[in-house]
Design a protein around this motif. Sequence first.
Motif, PDB file in Angstrom:
ATOM      1  N   ASN A 120      28.784  41.364  31.690  1.00 25.11           N
ATOM      2  CA  ASN A 120      27.542  41.857  31.139  1.00 25.11           C
ATOM      3  C   ASN A 120      27.501  43.380  31.246  1.00 25.11           C
ATOM      4  O   ASN A 120      27.793  43.951  32.302  1.00 25.11           O
ATOM      5  CB  ASN A 120      26.394  41.214  31.940  1.00 25.11           C
ATOM      6  CG  ASN A 120      25.041  41.699  31.559  1.00 25.11           C
ATOM      7  OD1 ASN A 120      24.736  42.881  31.672  1.00 25.11           O
ATOM      8  ND2 ASN A 120      24.212  40.777  31.134  1.00 25.11           N
ATOM      9  N   ARG A 121      27.123  44.036  30.171  1.00 23.96           N
ATOM     10  CA  ARG A 121      27.046  45.497  30.113  1.00 23.96           C
ATOM     11  C   ARG A 121      26.174  46.067  31.236  1.00 23.96           C
ATOM     12  O   ARG A 121      26.557  47.016  31.912  1.00 23.96           O
ATOM     13  CB  ARG A 121      26.499  45.893  28.736  1.00 23.96           C
ATOM     14  CG  ARG A 121      26.167  47.339  28.578  1.00 23.96           C
ATOM     15  CD  ARG A 121      25.479  47.576  27.220  1.00 23.96           C
ATOM     16  NE  ARG A 121      24.930  48.885  27.156  1.00 23.96           N
ATOM     17  CZ  ARG A 121      25.499  49.916  26.540  1.00 23.96           C
ATOM     18  NH1 ARG A 121      26.643  49.751  25.920  1.00 23.96           N
ATOM     19  NH2 ARG A 121      24.925  51.096  26.534  1.00 23.96           N
ATOM     20  N   ASP A 122      25.009  45.474  31.444  1.00 22.24           N
ATOM     21  CA  ASP A 122      24.099  45.957  32.480  1.00 22.24           C
ATOM     22  C   ASP A 122      24.695  45.804  33.877  1.00 22.24           C
ATOM     23  O   ASP A 122      24.489  46.653  34.744  1.00 22.24           O
ATOM     24  CB  ASP A 122      22.755  45.232  32.403  1.00 22.24           C
ATOM     25  CG  ASP A 122      21.980  45.576  31.133  1.00 22.24           C
ATOM     26  OD1 ASP A 122      22.190  46.683  30.586  1.00 22.24           O
ATOM     27  OD2 ASP A 122      21.174  44.744  30.690  1.00 22.24           O
ATOM     28  N   LYS A 123      25.437  44.728  34.097  1.00 22.00           N
ATOM     29  CA  LYS A 123      26.061  44.503  35.400  1.00 22.00           C
ATOM     30  C   LYS A 123      27.116  45.582  35.681  1.00 22.00           C
ATOM     31  O   LYS A 123      27.222  46.082  36.799  1.00 22.00           O
ATOM     32  CB  LYS A 123      26.690  43.111  35.448  1.00 22.00           C
ATOM     33  CG  LYS A 123      27.185  42.717  36.809  1.00 22.00           C
ATOM     34  CD  LYS A 123      27.626  41.268  36.813  1.00 22.00           C
ATOM     35  CE  LYS A 123      28.077  40.848  38.195  1.00 22.00           C
ATOM     36  NZ  LYS A 123      28.482  39.447  38.249  1.00 22.00           N
ATOM     37  N   LEU A 124      27.878  45.948  34.653  1.00 27.98           N
ATOM     38  CA  LEU A 124      28.876  47.002  34.815  1.00 27.98           C
ATOM     39  C   LEU A 124      28.225  48.341  35.155  1.00 27.98           C
ATOM     40  O   LEU A 124      28.654  49.043  36.075  1.00 27.98           O
ATOM     41  CB  LEU A 124      29.714  47.149  33.540  1.00 27.98           C
ATOM     42  CG  LEU A 124      30.729  46.060  33.269  1.00 27.98           C
ATOM     43  CD1 LEU A 124      31.307  46.209  31.861  1.00 27.98           C
ATOM     44  CD2 LEU A 124      31.838  46.096  34.298  1.00 27.98           C
ATOM     45  N   LEU A 125      27.181  48.698  34.426  1.00 23.06           N
ATOM     46  CA  LEU A 125      26.514  49.973  34.664  1.00 23.06           C
ATOM     47  C   LEU A 125      25.805  49.991  36.016  1.00 23.06           C
ATOM     48  O   LEU A 125      25.776  51.022  36.699  1.00 23.06           O
ATOM     49  CB  LEU A 125      25.556  50.298  33.521  1.00 23.06           C
ATOM     50  CG  LEU A 125      26.241  50.574  32.178  1.00 23.06           C
ATOM     51  CD1 LEU A 125      25.212  50.768  31.086  1.00 23.06           C
ATOM     52  CD2 LEU A 125      27.194  51.760  32.271  1.00 23.06           C
ATOM     53  N   LYS A 126      25.267  48.848  36.409  1.00 20.77           N
ATOM     54  CA  LYS A 126      24.623  48.757  37.722  1.00 20.77           C
ATOM     55  C   LYS A 126      25.656  48.933  38.830  1.00 20.77           C
ATOM     56  O   LYS A 126      25.399  49.628  39.826  1.00 20.77           O
ATOM     57  CB  LYS A 126      23.912  47.407  37.858  1.00 20.77           C
ATOM     58  CG  LYS A 126      23.142  47.262  39.143  1.00 20.77           C
ATOM     59  CD  LYS A 126      22.378  45.950  39.178  1.00 20.77           C
ATOM     60  CE  LYS A 126      21.626  45.813  40.488  1.00 20.77           C
ATOM     61  NZ  LYS A 126      20.907  44.550  40.576  1.00 20.77           N
ATOM     62  N   ARG A 127      26.829  48.337  38.680  1.00 16.85           N
ATOM     63  CA  ARG A 127      27.886  48.484  39.686  1.00 16.85           C
ATOM     64  C   ARG A 127      28.353  49.942  39.754  1.00 16.85           C
ATOM     65  O   ARG A 127      28.572  50.489  40.832  1.00 16.85           O
ATOM     66  CB  ARG A 127      29.063  47.551  39.363  1.00 16.85           C
ATOM     67  CG  ARG A 127      30.237  47.619  40.331  1.00 16.85           C
ATOM     68  CD  ARG A 127      29.894  47.176  41.762  1.00 16.85           C
ATOM     69  NE  ARG A 127      29.187  45.919  41.788  1.00 16.85           N
ATOM     70  CZ  ARG A 127      29.767  44.703  41.747  1.00 16.85           C
ATOM     71  NH1 ARG A 127      31.079  44.595  41.720  1.00 16.85           N
ATOM     72  NH2 ARG A 127      29.024  43.604  41.753  1.00 16.85           N
ATOM     73  N   LEU A 128      28.490  50.577  38.601  1.00 21.03           N
ATOM     74  CA  LEU A 128      28.889  51.979  38.579  1.00 21.03           C
ATOM     75  C   LEU A 128      27.853  52.850  39.290  1.00 21.03           C
ATOM     76  O   LEU A 128      28.204  53.753  40.065  1.00 21.03           O
ATOM     77  CB  LEU A 128      29.101  52.455  37.141  1.00 21.03           C
ATOM     78  CG  LEU A 128      29.694  53.844  36.974  1.00 21.03           C
ATOM     79  CD1 LEU A 128      31.079  53.941  37.610  1.00 21.03           C
ATOM     80  CD2 LEU A 128      29.780  54.192  35.491  1.00 21.03           C
ATOM     81  N   SER A 129      26.592  52.561  39.075  1.00 19.23           N
ATOM     82  CA  SER A 129      25.526  53.292  39.783  1.00 19.23           C
ATOM     83  C   SER A 129      25.615  53.062  41.286  1.00 19.23           C
ATOM     84  O   SER A 129      25.407  53.993  42.076  1.00 19.23           O
ATOM     85  CB  SER A 129      24.151  52.859  39.278  1.00 19.23           C
ATOM     86  OG  SER A 129      23.962  53.293  37.962  1.00 19.23           O
ATOM     87  N   ALA A 130      25.932  51.838  41.692  1.00 24.04           N
ATOM     88  CA  ALA A 130      26.078  51.530  43.118  1.00 24.04           C
ATOM     89  C   ALA A 130      27.254  52.293  43.719  1.00 24.04           C
ATOM     90  O   ALA A 130      27.178  52.775  44.857  1.00 24.04           O
ATOM     91  CB  ALA A 130      26.256  50.027  43.324  1.00 24.04           C
TER      92      ALA A 130
END
Length: 125
Positions: free
Chosen positions: A3-13
């Motif tokens: 999921n696109r949002d999951k990838l961006l959330k992980r990158l933010s983390a």
Amino acid sequence: MMNRDKLLKRLSAIGEAVKNSSHGLGLLALGSVGVELESLDAYSDLDFFVIVKEGYKERYIKQLDWLQEISPVAYSFPNTADGYKLLFEDGIFCEFAVFTPSELSSIPRAEGRTVWSAEGFDFSS
């Protein structure tokens, strides 16, 4: 597929982990999570550069606890002298490298997107 949002959330983390360390200077996203966000899709991975203070590069390459604290790691291996390929247990795949400010000018790279940088730090150093 991711999921696109999951990838961006992980990158933010990951950006937060670098920020919360006492050695991090910045996180630069590359490829589909960088300036090419329009190409981010379910088959994308996380490509990034971590910039750390002089003297700490080896620690960030040899000890991946700063990533394992975010999410359990299933598998990782060094793919260059500067970085790793890494698979989190939840299926998110990363390819990253760690550099110091003195190395930035000699790294051939495409334009990236700043996820986080310490106050006063400039990626063009």
